[in-house]
Design an enzyme around this catalytic site. Sequence first.
Site, PDB file in Angstrom:
ATOM      1  N   LYS A 117       6.854 -13.425  -3.062  1.00 45.55           N
ATOM      2  CA  LYS A 117       6.498 -11.806  -4.501  1.00 45.55           C
ATOM      3  C   LYS A 117       7.275 -12.323  -5.603  1.00 45.55           C
ATOM      4  O   LYS A 117       6.779 -11.777  -7.003  1.00 45.55           O
ATOM      5  CB  LYS A 117       6.324 -10.423  -3.412  1.00 45.55           C
ATOM      6  CG  LYS A 117       5.415 -10.131  -1.939  1.00 45.55           C
ATOM      7  CD  LYS A 117       4.036 -10.381  -1.902  1.00 45.55           C
ATOM      8  CE  LYS A 117       4.009 -10.089  -0.626  1.00 45.55           C
ATOM      9  NZ  LYS A 117       2.500 -11.431  -0.586  1.00 45.55           N
ATOM     10  N   LYS A 159      11.144  -3.609  -2.950  1.00 44.71           N
ATOM     11  CA  LYS A 159      10.768  -4.654  -2.595  1.00 44.71           C
ATOM     12  C   LYS A 159      11.465  -5.745  -1.385  1.00 44.71           C
ATOM     13  O   LYS A 159      12.151  -6.394  -1.878  1.00 44.71           O
ATOM     14  CB  LYS A 159       9.493  -4.718  -2.832  1.00 44.71           C
ATOM     15  CG  LYS A 159       7.703  -4.476  -3.757  1.00 44.71           C
ATOM     16  CD  LYS A 159       7.816  -4.652  -3.883  1.00 44.71           C
ATOM     17  CE  LYS A 159       5.894  -3.647  -4.658  1.00 44.71           C
ATOM     18  NZ  LYS A 159       5.005  -4.096  -4.936  1.00 44.71           N
ATOM     19  N   GLU A 201      10.752  -3.218  -8.064  1.00 43.58           N
ATOM     20  CA  GLU A 201      10.037  -3.166  -9.154  1.00 43.58           C
ATOM     21  C   GLU A 201      10.108  -2.015 -10.301  1.00 43.58           C
ATOM     22  O   GLU A 201      10.618  -1.071  -8.836  1.00 43.58           O
ATOM     23  CB  GLU A 201       8.275  -3.078  -8.656  1.00 43.58           C
ATOM     24  CG  GLU A 201       8.139  -4.341  -9.129  1.00 43.58           C
ATOM     25  CD  GLU A 201       6.391  -4.649  -8.273  1.00 43.58           C
ATOM     26  OE1 GLU A 201       5.815  -6.090  -8.601  1.00 43.58           O
ATOM     27  OE2 GLU A 201       6.340  -3.848  -7.077  1.00 43.58           O
ATOM     28  N   ILE A 204       4.499   2.684 -10.929  1.00 46.37           N
ATOM     29  CA  ILE A 204       3.778   2.705 -11.780  1.00 46.37           C
ATOM     30  C   ILE A 204       3.417   4.758 -10.879  1.00 46.37           C
ATOM     31  O   ILE A 204       2.492   4.430  -9.956  1.00 46.37           O
ATOM     32  CB  ILE A 204       2.555   2.055 -11.895  1.00 46.37           C
ATOM     33  CG1 ILE A 204       3.021   0.534 -12.523  1.00 46.37           C
ATOM     34  CG2 ILE A 204       1.484   2.387 -12.435  1.00 46.37           C
ATOM     35  CD1 ILE A 204       3.891   0.410 -13.581  1.00 46.37           C
ATOM     36  N   HIS A 209      -5.075   1.462  -6.590  1.00 47.42           N
ATOM     37  CA  HIS A 209      -4.780   0.570  -6.550  1.00 47.42           C
ATOM     38  C   HIS A 209      -6.604  -0.532  -6.547  1.00 47.42           C
ATOM     39  O   HIS A 209      -7.359   0.199  -6.010  1.00 47.42           O
ATOM     40  CB  HIS A 209      -4.133   0.386  -4.350  1.00 47.42           C
ATOM     41  CG  HIS A 209      -4.649  -1.429  -4.328  1.00 47.42           C
ATOM     42  ND1 HIS A 209      -3.455  -1.707  -3.866  1.00 47.42           N
ATOM     43  CD2 HIS A 209      -5.837  -2.172  -3.738  1.00 47.42           C
ATOM     44  CE1 HIS A 209      -3.510  -2.493  -3.199  1.00 47.42           C
ATOM     45  NE2 HIS A 209      -5.125  -2.994  -3.182  1.00 47.42           N
ATOM     46  N   LYS A 238      -4.224   0.617   4.237  1.00 39.45           N
ATOM     47  CA  LYS A 238      -6.024   1.104   3.381  1.00 39.45           C
ATOM     48  C   LYS A 238      -6.594   1.617   4.469  1.00 39.45           C
ATOM     49  O   LYS A 238      -6.556   1.427   5.334  1.00 39.45           O
ATOM     50  CB  LYS A 238      -6.531  -0.062   2.803  1.00 39.45           C
ATOM     51  CG  LYS A 238      -5.494  -0.669   1.442  1.00 39.45           C
ATOM     52  CD  LYS A 238      -6.302  -2.195   0.741  1.00 39.45           C
ATOM     53  CE  LYS A 238      -5.625  -2.877   0.189  1.00 39.45           C
ATOM     54  NZ  LYS A 238      -6.149  -4.634   0.221  1.00 39.45           N
ATOM     55  N   GLU A 289      -0.110  -8.360  -6.245  1.00 37.11           N
ATOM     56  CA  GLU A 289       0.451  -9.420  -5.594  1.00 37.11           C
ATOM     57  C   GLU A 289      -1.192 -10.239  -5.044  1.00 37.11           C
ATOM     58  O   GLU A 289      -2.177  -9.841  -5.285  1.00 37.11           O
ATOM     59  CB  GLU A 289       1.130  -9.138  -3.890  1.00 37.11           C
ATOM     60  CG  GLU A 289      -0.075  -8.375  -2.612  1.00 37.11           C
ATOM     61  CD  GLU A 289       0.636  -7.772  -1.464  1.00 37.11           C
ATOM     62  OE1 GLU A 289       1.756  -7.758  -1.596  1.00 37.11           O
ATOM     63  OE2 GLU A 289      -0.124  -8.201  -0.143  1.00 37.11           O
ATOM     64  N   ARG A 293      -6.371 -14.669   1.144  1.00 40.82           N
ATOM     65  CA  ARG A 293      -7.237 -15.260   2.809  1.00 40.82           C
ATOM     66  C   ARG A 293      -8.082 -14.376   2.264  1.00 40.82           C
ATOM     67  O   ARG A 293      -8.303 -13.162   1.109  1.00 40.82           O
ATOM     68  CB  ARG A 293      -6.265 -14.554   3.656  1.00 40.82           C
ATOM     69  CG  ARG A 293      -5.946 -12.942   3.361  1.00 40.82           C
ATOM     70  CD  ARG A 293      -5.495 -12.538   4.689  1.00 40.82           C
ATOM     71  NE  ARG A 293      -4.183 -11.240   4.440  1.00 40.82           N
ATOM     72  CZ  ARG A 293      -4.839 -10.082   4.281  1.00 40.82           C
ATOM     73  NH1 ARG A 293      -5.994  -9.516   4.350  1.00 40.82           N
ATOM     74  NH2 ARG A 293      -4.014  -9.224   3.613  1.00 40.82           N
ATOM     75  N   ARG A 339     -12.039   2.509   8.337  1.00 35.59           N
ATOM     76  CA  ARG A 339     -10.916   1.669   8.302  1.00 35.59           C
ATOM     77  C   ARG A 339     -11.583   2.385  10.319  1.00 35.59           C
ATOM     78  O   ARG A 339     -10.397   4.059   9.774  1.00 35.59           O
ATOM     79  CB  ARG A 339     -10.353   1.668   8.505  1.00 35.59           C
ATOM     80  CG  ARG A 339      -9.945   0.082   7.315  1.00 35.59           C
ATOM     81  CD  ARG A 339      -8.816  -0.739   6.754  1.00 35.59           C
ATOM     82  NE  ARG A 339      -9.197  -1.179   6.038  1.00 35.59           N
ATOM     83  CZ  ARG A 339      -8.128  -2.333   5.406  1.00 35.59           C
ATOM     84  NH1 ARG A 339      -6.780  -1.948   6.251  1.00 35.59           N
ATOM     85  NH2 ARG A 339      -7.640  -3.042   4.486  1.00 35.59           N
TER      86      ARG A 339
END
Lengths: 450, 72
Positions: A117, A159, A201, A204, A209, A238, A289, A293, A339
Amino acid sequence: MPFQKILIANRGEIAVRIMKTCQKLNIPTVAVYSEADEDAPFVKLANESYPIGGKRVHESYLNMGKIIDCAKKAGADAIHPGYGLLSENPTFAKRCNEAGITFIGPSSRCIEMMGSKIKARQTMRDAGVPVIPGSEDAIEDVDTAVSFARNIGYPVMLKASAGGGGIGMQIVHTEDELVKAFESNARKAENFFGDGTMFIEKVIEDAHHVEIQLLADHYGNVLHVFERECSVQRRHQKIIEEAPSPLLNDDTRQKMGDAAIKAARAIDYTNAGTIEFLVDEKQNYYFLEMNTRLQVEHPVTEEVTGIDIVEQQIHIAAHKPLKWNQEDLQINGHAIEVRIYAEDPTTFFPSPGRIQAFSPPTGSNIRNEIGVQSSYMVSPFYDPMIAKLITKGKTRTDAIQILKNALAQYEIEGIKTNLPFLLKVIDHPLFQKGVTRTSFIEKQFLKEET
Amino acid sequence: MKEIVANMAGSVWKVLVNEGEQVSATQDLVILESMKMEIPISAEANGVLKELKVQEGDFVDEGDVIAVLEYK
C-alpha cells in the site's frame, strides 16, 4: 476460442460465476476443491474436478504447486484466480506463467506494486492521482508514529502496508490509543501477511467509498467502466454495493474515471482492476488502494453496462484488443447488490452448518450468484459469504423496491443469515435517500460498538 | 456446577486450560474459530475446570457444552 480449458483456482459463488462465462464461451472448465467442498455446486458444474487437499485454505486453495499440477494434468492453458485466495499473490501469477499457463489477471509486477500500500500510494502520487495525506514511507517505530500523528492531527488511520480486508487497520483518536494500537496491528499484519510494515493516513471524515472499474488490454487501451458505491460496510467489509453512485455528479464521475485510467497507465496495467477512492461531500476524491483482480461486487457494473467483466478478463488474457472506445460505454438504469452471509443477524457471529432448505427469489431484474444449495454443509473454514443477490431497475428507487421484494422471498433454513439485517438496512431512510457514508452501519445499527 | 457453552458454531482452534485447573471468571478457556473469526470462550465464574468436553480440531455447534466448571 481464446483458451482450450480454464482452471478456476477458487471456490463458492465466484467459481460458479466464472464457470458460467466459460460455458457461454464454450471453454471447458476445471475445478479444484478441498475436502470440505466435495459436495459444493461449483465442483459439479465444472467439466472436470480434482481434489487438492485438506479443509484449511493453506492445505488446499493456497497450495500453488498442487493447483498448477492439476492444470497441467487436465491440460488447462489458463487459470482464473477469482478474488481472495491466490488472486493477488504475485508469486502465483509468476509461477503460472513459468509453467506455460496464462494467469487471467494482471502481471506479477503490477500485483506486487499495488500489493504494497505504501508503494501504491507513492506510484499514484507520482502519477498525479490525489492520495490521502499521510506518511510517504514506512513508519518504523512507535515514536515516529507518534510524532507523525502530532503533525497531521488526530484522528489518524493506522494501516498495514500489506493489509487487506481491514486487517492491521485502525482509527486512533489519541496518542495513548496510537501507542497501544501500533504494536498490536504491526504484529497482526506480520502474522497475516508476513509483513508488519505500517503507515499512517489522515482520516477522511464521513467519506463515501466509491471505486472505479477498469479494463485494460495489451495494446494500450484502458477504459473505465464507471463507478460503484460501496459505502455500506461493517468493519471495512462491504455489505451492499450499487452502480451508479448516488453521490457523484457527472463532472466528478468523469474526473475520477480519468484519474483511474491515468493510474492504470502509470503502471502499464492489463486486465480488469479496480481503483478504490474515498470521496467527501465536496466531491474531493482520494486514492485508497488498487485491487488487481475481479471484485466481489462486479455484477452491479455488469448490470448497468451490459459488459461481462469475466469475459473481458478472458479475452484480454488471450491478447485480444478491447472492442470499445470510452464513448461507447454507458450507464443504463441502476443496480444494487447485497452480500448474503451465514452469520447471526444480531451478533454477527458466524453461523456455519447444514442448509435445510434454500430457495432464492426469481423474477425479472433479479440476478442470483450462489455458492450453496439445499442440504449443503456450510463449513466453518471459509468466508461466511454464501451468495449475492443483485437487482436492477430503471431508477434507484425501482432497484430498491425489487430488492426489497426479492429479499422478502428469499428462503434459507438451517443456518442463520444476515437476510433480516439486510432488510433493515435497505429500509433505513438514509439508505433510501442514497446518502450513506462508510460510518453508516456503525452509527445507525451498532451504536454500542466502537 | 456450571456448563460453559459455545456461542457460535465453529472448530476448536486452541484449548488453553487443562482439566483440574483453577480458572478465574474472565479467563479464556478455548478459542473457537469460524469463517475467519476467532472467538474466545471464557469461564464466566471463578472455579475449577471439572471437565473439558472438546479437543483442538473438534467441531462444535452453537449451544454445545465445551466445559464444566465447579464453583469454588
